[in-house]
Motif scaffolding. Sequence first.
Motif, PDB file in Angstrom:
ATOM      1  N   ALA A 263       5.519 -39.399   2.933  1.00 43.14           N
ATOM      2  CA  ALA A 263       4.940 -39.749   1.631  1.00 43.14           C
ATOM      3  C   ALA A 263       4.028 -40.964   1.744  1.00 43.14           C
ATOM      4  O   ALA A 263       2.948 -41.008   1.134  1.00 43.14           O
ATOM      5  CB  ALA A 263       6.063 -40.006   0.621  1.00 43.14           C
ATOM      6  N   LEU A 264       4.447 -41.970   2.525  1.00 44.52           N
ATOM      7  CA  LEU A 264       3.605 -43.153   2.716  1.00 44.52           C
ATOM      8  C   LEU A 264       2.291 -42.800   3.404  1.00 44.52           C
ATOM      9  O   LEU A 264       1.211 -43.253   2.993  1.00 44.52           O
ATOM     10  CB  LEU A 264       4.343 -44.191   3.556  1.00 44.52           C
ATOM     11  N   LEU A 265       2.366 -41.985   4.441  1.00 51.06           N
ATOM     12  CA  LEU A 265       1.168 -41.633   5.198  1.00 51.06           C
ATOM     13  C   LEU A 265       0.232 -40.772   4.371  1.00 51.06           C
ATOM     14  O   LEU A 265      -1.002 -40.942   4.422  1.00 51.06           O
ATOM     15  CB  LEU A 265       1.559 -40.913   6.492  1.00 51.06           C
ATOM     16  N   ALA A 266       0.789 -39.848   3.603  1.00 53.19           N
ATOM     17  CA  ALA A 266      -0.051 -39.014   2.747  1.00 53.19           C
ATOM     18  C   ALA A 266      -0.747 -39.851   1.682  1.00 53.19           C
ATOM     19  O   ALA A 266      -1.932 -39.651   1.382  1.00 53.19           O
ATOM     20  CB  ALA A 266       0.791 -37.917   2.111  1.00 53.19           C
ATOM     21  N   ALA A 267      -0.031 -40.810   1.110  1.00 54.45           N
ATOM     22  CA  ALA A 267      -0.635 -41.682   0.101  1.00 54.45           C
ATOM     23  C   ALA A 267      -1.759 -42.530   0.680  1.00 54.45           C
ATOM     24  O   ALA A 267      -2.676 -42.943  -0.031  1.00 54.45           O
ATOM     25  CB  ALA A 267       0.433 -42.580  -0.523  1.00 54.45           C
ATOM     26  N   ALA A 268      -1.692 -42.790   1.990  1.00 56.93           N
ATOM     27  CA  ALA A 268      -2.730 -43.576   2.660  1.00 56.93           C
ATOM     28  C   ALA A 268      -3.870 -42.692   3.176  1.00 56.93           C
ATOM     29  O   ALA A 268      -4.734 -43.177   3.917  1.00 56.93           O
ATOM     30  CB  ALA A 268      -2.122 -44.358   3.813  1.00 56.93           C
ATOM     31  N   GLY A 269      -3.876 -41.424   2.806  1.00 55.55           N
ATOM     32  CA  GLY A 269      -4.962 -40.538   3.204  1.00 55.55           C
ATOM     33  C   GLY A 269      -4.699 -39.727   4.444  1.00 55.55           C
ATOM     34  O   GLY A 269      -5.609 -39.069   4.965  1.00 55.55           O
ATOM     35  N   GLY A 270      -3.465 -39.733   4.956  1.00 58.08           N
ATOM     36  CA  GLY A 270      -3.158 -38.989   6.165  1.00 58.08           C
ATOM     37  C   GLY A 270      -2.843 -37.527   5.885  1.00 58.08           C
ATOM     38  O   GLY A 270      -2.283 -37.198   4.840  1.00 58.08           O
ATOM     39  N   ARG A 271      -3.220 -36.686   6.804  1.00 60.01           N
ATOM     40  CA  ARG A 271      -2.831 -35.272   6.766  1.00 60.01           C
ATOM     41  C   ARG A 271      -1.722 -35.082   7.783  1.00 60.01           C
ATOM     42  O   ARG A 271      -1.932 -35.220   8.972  1.00 60.01           O
ATOM     43  CB  ARG A 271      -4.020 -34.374   7.105  1.00 60.01           C
ATOM     44  N   ALA A 282       0.103 -37.781  12.075  1.00 59.57           N
ATOM     45  CA  ALA A 282      -0.846 -37.489  11.004  1.00 59.57           C
ATOM     46  C   ALA A 282      -2.273 -37.736  11.483  1.00 59.57           C
ATOM     47  O   ALA A 282      -2.514 -38.567  12.371  1.00 59.57           O
ATOM     48  CB  ALA A 282      -0.554 -38.348   9.769  1.00 59.57           C
ATOM     49  N   ASP A 283      -3.207 -37.018  10.875  1.00 59.04           N
ATOM     50  CA  ASP A 283      -4.632 -37.219  11.125  1.00 59.04           C
ATOM     51  C   ASP A 283      -5.223 -38.021   9.965  1.00 59.04           C
ATOM     52  O   ASP A 283      -4.871 -37.804   8.798  1.00 59.04           O
ATOM     53  CB  ASP A 283      -5.362 -35.879  11.239  1.00 59.04           C
ATOM     54  N   PHE A 284      -6.134 -38.937  10.318  1.00 59.27           N
ATOM     55  CA  PHE A 284      -6.811 -39.781   9.340  1.00 59.27           C
ATOM     56  C   PHE A 284      -8.310 -39.724   9.581  1.00 59.27           C
ATOM     57  O   PHE A 284      -8.758 -39.562  10.732  1.00 59.27           O
ATOM     58  CB  PHE A 284      -6.339 -41.233   9.457  1.00 59.27           C
ATOM     59  N   SER A 285      -9.087 -39.891   8.524  1.00 59.96           N
ATOM     60  CA  SER A 285     -10.545 -39.868   8.668  1.00 59.96           C
ATOM     61  C   SER A 285     -11.035 -41.061   9.474  1.00 59.96           C
ATOM     62  O   SER A 285     -12.095 -40.994  10.100  1.00 59.96           O
ATOM     63  CB  SER A 285     -11.211 -39.849   7.283  1.00 59.96           C
ATOM     64  N   ASP A 286     -10.294 -42.170   9.445  1.00 58.98           N
ATOM     65  CA  ASP A 286     -10.657 -43.356  10.224  1.00 58.98           C
ATOM     66  C   ASP A 286      -9.423 -43.847  10.976  1.00 58.98           C
ATOM     67  O   ASP A 286      -8.957 -44.967  10.772  1.00 58.98           O
ATOM     68  CB  ASP A 286     -11.207 -44.441   9.292  1.00 58.98           C
ATOM     69  N   PRO A 308      -8.844 -38.514  18.687  1.00 53.92           N
ATOM     70  CA  PRO A 308      -9.076 -39.811  18.036  1.00 53.92           C
ATOM     71  C   PRO A 308      -8.755 -39.865  16.552  1.00 53.92           C
ATOM     72  O   PRO A 308      -8.636 -40.962  15.994  1.00 53.92           O
ATOM     73  CB  PRO A 308     -10.570 -40.065  18.289  1.00 53.92           C
ATOM     74  N   ALA A 309      -8.582 -38.734  15.907  1.00 52.23           N
ATOM     75  CA  ALA A 309      -8.228 -38.751  14.484  1.00 52.23           C
ATOM     76  C   ALA A 309      -6.726 -38.839  14.258  1.00 52.23           C
ATOM     77  O   ALA A 309      -6.271 -38.915  13.122  1.00 52.23           O
ATOM     78  CB  ALA A 309      -8.769 -37.504  13.792  1.00 52.23           C
ATOM     79  N   ARG A 310      -5.955 -38.877  15.342  1.00 51.89           N
ATOM     80  CA  ARG A 310      -4.504 -38.700  15.243  1.00 51.89           C
ATOM     81  C   ARG A 310      -3.753 -39.989  15.545  1.00 51.89           C
ATOM     82  O   ARG A 310      -4.058 -40.702  16.487  1.00 51.89           O
ATOM     83  CB  ARG A 310      -4.073 -37.598  16.207  1.00 51.89           C
ATOM     84  N   LEU A 311      -2.715 -40.259  14.737  1.00 53.20           N
ATOM     85  CA  LEU A 311      -1.802 -41.370  14.966  1.00 53.20           C
ATOM     86  C   LEU A 311      -0.376 -40.874  14.816  1.00 53.20           C
ATOM     87  O   LEU A 311      -0.097 -40.002  13.986  1.00 53.20           O
ATOM     88  CB  LEU A 311      -2.043 -42.510  13.975  1.00 53.20           C
ATOM     89  N   ARG A 312       0.528 -41.442  15.620  1.00 49.35           N
ATOM     90  CA  ARG A 312       1.947 -41.106  15.516  1.00 49.35           C
ATOM     91  C   ARG A 312       2.718 -42.346  15.105  1.00 49.35           C
ATOM     92  O   ARG A 312       2.499 -43.434  15.650  1.00 49.35           O
ATOM     93  CB  ARG A 312       2.479 -40.579  16.846  1.00 49.35           C
TER      94      ARG A 312
END
Length: 332
Positions: A263-271, A282-286, A308-312
């Motif tokens: 929920a936190l990651l999705a709220a921050a724009g993560g997929r 999750a993948d992020f635009s930045d 590069p779009a991915r963070l764990r």
Amino acid sequence: MTSDGEEGAIRHGGDLGEARRLFPQAPEPWIDLSTGINPIPYPWPALEASAFTRLPARADLAALEAAAAQAYGARPDHVVAAPGTQALIDLIPRLRPPGRVAVVGPTYAEHAASWARAGHAVAAVADLTTEADVVVVVNPNNPDGRVAPACDLASAAAGLAAGGGWLVVDEAFADLEPVASLCGAPPPGCLVLRSFGKTYGLAGLRLGFAVAAEPLISALRRGIGPWAVSGPAIVIGRRALADEAWRREAAAARSRDAARLDALLAAAGGRIVGGTTLFRTADFSDAQGLFGHLGRAGIFVRRFEAAPARLRFGLPPDEAAWTRLAAALGAR
């Protein structure tokens, strides 16, 4: 090859030395979310001096392996203990002559690196195959949490064994997941790896297990040699593995934590890409900008140069860490 698939030295999570080099002005203490280790460790018991002062007895090791067998639904004679699953990952490629190895990925890069160091020809594949002498699959996978059904794994194992091949299934993250394991009846030519430190939050204890039928399990036991597992690891491992109530409670609590993190990651724009109970990806635009922003806030997460779009993200250990993470994600 690194653990996320790029060329060069293998990079692992949990390296706070790297975090401090990258972000020398970050506030302390660091919140290390770069690993997939349970942030709430098993409450280890007080140890008698003999655990440190004498060599472990065979009976003690057998009791540890019996506790692991009970926890994993395996036969005790199918289980061998080792000083961490990484030791097994390094050993297994040396138990057969060089051949063709397929690693289902992208995944934990130590598998491919260990087989290559032992002289095998290693190829990355997207899905299970039998077009190799050995196939390696991490189940559930790191970092995306992909799960291979047990029936598909058993079928692949049978196909490989018919030609003298092996299937290596790394179930490092399976303990707290609703994943069907092959430990109960490992097919011929199949080796299953189980991690202790991730589940119980005691990675520094260095304890892991392999499950296989004969003749593979005896070959592993010979390769590991005597006294490979320390006395303290035997005592703590035996106690923790027998504690089914703690494991059930940990699975439920970490599952709630994983949903909270999603929920936190999705709220921050993560997929949300996936993950396990112990980490979320999750993948992020930045993503690279977010990695730097969190690092400057003293929060270290896992990045992937090959993606590069991915963070764990691992799970925060306490409410103070959850608050810092939420604040950092909300402030970018």
